[in-house]
Motif scaffolding. Structure first.
Motif, short mmCIF file in Angstrom:
data_model
loop_
_atom_site.label_atom_id
_atom_site.label_comp_id
_atom_site.label_asym_id
_atom_site.label_seq_id
_atom_site.Cartn_x
_atom_site.Cartn_y
_atom_site.Cartn_z
N ALA A 1 0.83 -1.19 0.00
CA ALA A 1 0.00 0.00 0.00
C ALA A 1 0.88 1.25 0.00
O ALA A 1 0.55 2.25 -0.63
CB ALA A 1 -0.92 0.00 1.22
N GLY B 1 2.19 -3.08 3.71
CA GLY B 1 0.95 -3.48 3.08
C GLY B 1 0.46 -4.85 3.48
O GLY B 1 0.60 -5.27 4.64
N HIS C 1 -4.49 -3.91 -6.45
CA HIS C 1 -5.44 -2.91 -6.92
C HIS C 1 -5.55 -1.79 -5.89
O HIS C 1 -5.90 -2.04 -4.73
CB HIS C 1 -6.81 -3.55 -7.15
CG HIS C 1 -6.78 -4.65 -8.16
ND1 HIS C 1 -7.11 -4.44 -9.48
CD2 HIS C 1 -6.43 -5.96 -8.05
CE1 HIS C 1 -6.98 -5.58 -10.15
NE2 HIS C 1 -6.57 -6.51 -9.30
N ARG C 2 -5.25 -0.58 -6.33
CA ARG C 2 -5.37 0.58 -5.46
C ARG C 2 -6.84 0.88 -5.19
O ARG C 2 -7.66 0.85 -6.09
CB ARG C 2 -4.71 1.79 -6.13
CG ARG C 2 -4.69 3.04 -5.31
CD ARG C 2 -3.69 3.01 -4.19
NE ARG C 2 -2.32 2.78 -4.64
CZ ARG C 2 -1.30 2.64 -3.82
NH1 ARG C 2 -1.50 2.71 -2.51
NH2 ARG C 2 -0.09 2.44 -4.28
N PRO D 1 -2.67 5.21 2.05
CA PRO D 1 -3.08 4.44 0.86
C PRO D 1 -3.61 3.06 1.25
O PRO D 1 -3.09 2.43 2.18
CB PRO D 1 -1.79 4.33 0.04
CG PRO D 1 -0.91 5.41 0.55
CD PRO D 1 -1.24 5.58 1.99
N ARG D 2 -4.61 2.61 0.52
CA ARG D 2 -5.21 1.30 0.77
C ARG D 2 -5.26 0.52 -0.54
O ARG D 2 -5.53 1.09 -1.61
CB ARG D 2 -6.63 1.44 1.33
CG ARG D 2 -6.71 2.30 2.58
CD ARG D 2 -6.15 1.62 3.80
NE ARG D 2 -6.12 2.51 4.96
CZ ARG D 2 -5.96 2.11 6.21
NH1 ARG D 2 -5.81 0.81 6.47
NH2 ARG D 2 -5.93 2.97 7.19
N VAL D 3 -5.03 -0.80 -0.46
CA VAL D 3 -5.02 -1.65 -1.64
C VAL D 3 -5.74 -2.95 -1.36
O VAL D 3 -6.02 -3.30 -0.21
CB VAL D 3 -3.58 -1.97 -2.13
CG1 VAL D 3 -2.83 -0.70 -2.47
CG2 VAL D 3 -2.83 -2.78 -1.08
N THR E 1 -7.36 -7.41 2.11
CA THR E 1 -7.34 -5.95 2.14
C THR E 1 -7.29 -5.43 3.57
O THR E 1 -7.43 -6.19 4.54
CB THR E 1 -8.57 -5.39 1.41
OG1 THR E 1 -8.38 -4.01 1.15
CG2 THR E 1 -9.84 -5.60 2.23
N GLN F 1 -14.43 1.99 -1.06
CA GLN F 1 -13.43 0.93 -1.12
C GLN F 1 -14.08 -0.44 -1.22
O GLN F 1 -13.61 -1.31 -1.96
CB GLN F 1 -12.52 1.03 0.10
CG GLN F 1 -11.64 2.27 0.11
CD GLN F 1 -10.86 2.46 1.40
OE1 GLN F 1 -11.08 1.76 2.39
NE2 GLN F 1 -9.95 3.41 1.39
#
Length: 272
Positions: free
Chosen positions: A90, A105, A120-121, A128-130, A148, A161
């Motif tokens: 992330a 991450g 995937h962003r 930031p999150r993915v 996630t 999200q």
């Protein structure tokens, strides 16, 4: 071969019997326990003891800095457990003085062959999150696992999200699970897009157990945070149609994190 479900025999079906897969999801708090110590061997020992086929980890560091002794946690854990690694950063930043990038991450460790892995962003501001999406090969089938860690900023951002997360599992992708730290309870309105296509594995499980048994007013609720006195069920597993859940358990983190790990024994349809 998968690790199987000890003591559980899959129910017979019209075709081949379902495939047992043991999965764990765990927010590791970058290997720092409630004693404020970074102790990766302690974390590795805990993960080894659960004997899982698939381990999904959040808040994992790779050369992130002093808080985790600047080590590559994802690689060291995969080696310690002798499992394949898929990585979903992330945060991914260059460091002028070092070849290794500063990353943080989601990690997926697997005994099963990893056939596909992509990152995937997710929408939103702040940290930031993915989503880390993988396809795993089973003996007679496949399993999609998406892991996630959603934002703490607002329900509105989590809703965006979650919508992006649900869209990653297409109608033609057969069996799938969505796992991680959702920072929301399972019945929160922002998780509506998940409930349209997935089911909470905790509610499906035929056998459930958690760490709240010592409280006479609290039993089998699946609470995972904070580890020392859990009162929030934010670490979850969601399964697509046809995936069975033989058991679900919240395990003792043994001081390794500020969250508790969730273990589910899945039954995956054969031939899909």
């Amino acid at each position: 071969m998968t690790g199987g479900v000890p003591g559980v025999r899959p129910a017979p079906g019209p075709g081949q019997p379902p495939i047992p897969v043991r999965l764990v999801t765990f927010n590791t708090h970058h290997g720092v326990g409630e004693d404020e110590r970074h102790d990766l061997p302690r974390l590795a020992k805990l993960l080894h003891a659960v004997d899982a086929d698939v381990i999904c980890l959040q808040e994992v560091d790779r050369h992130f800095g002093e808080r985790s002794e600047d080590v590559d946690q994802a690689l060291l854990l995969s080696r310690a457990l002798d499992m394949q690694l898929a990585w979903g950063p992330a945060i991914d930043e260059p460091r002028p003085d070092r070849a290794a990038r500063r990353q943080y991450g989601n990690a997926l460790l697997s005994r099963l062959p990893i056939l596909i892995s992509d990152v995937h962003r997710l929408p939103g501001g702040g940290e930031p999150r993915v989503a880390l999406r993988t396809m795993l090969e089973l003996d007679g089938g496949t399993l999609w696992v998406t892991a996630t860690h959603l934002t703490t900023r607002s329900a509105r951002e989590r809703a965006a999200q979650v919508a992006a997360l649900a869209s990653l599992h297409g109608e033609d992708m057969a069996s799938g699970v969505l796992v991680g730290d959702f920072n929301a309870r399972p019945d929160a309105p922002e998780l509506d897009p998940l409930r349209e296509r997935f089911t909470d594995a905790w509610e499906l499980a035929r056998d459930r157990d958690d760490q709240a048994g010592w409280r006479f007013w609290q039993r089998e609720e699946g609470l995972t945070h904070p580890a020392h006195c859990p009162h929030r069920r934010i670490d979850q597993v969601w399964v697509s149609a046809g995936v069975g859940v033989a058991s679900a358990r919240v395990l003792d983190a043994e001081g390794a994190s500020d969250h508790l790990p969730v273990l589910v024994d899945l039954l995956i349809p054969s031939g899909v």
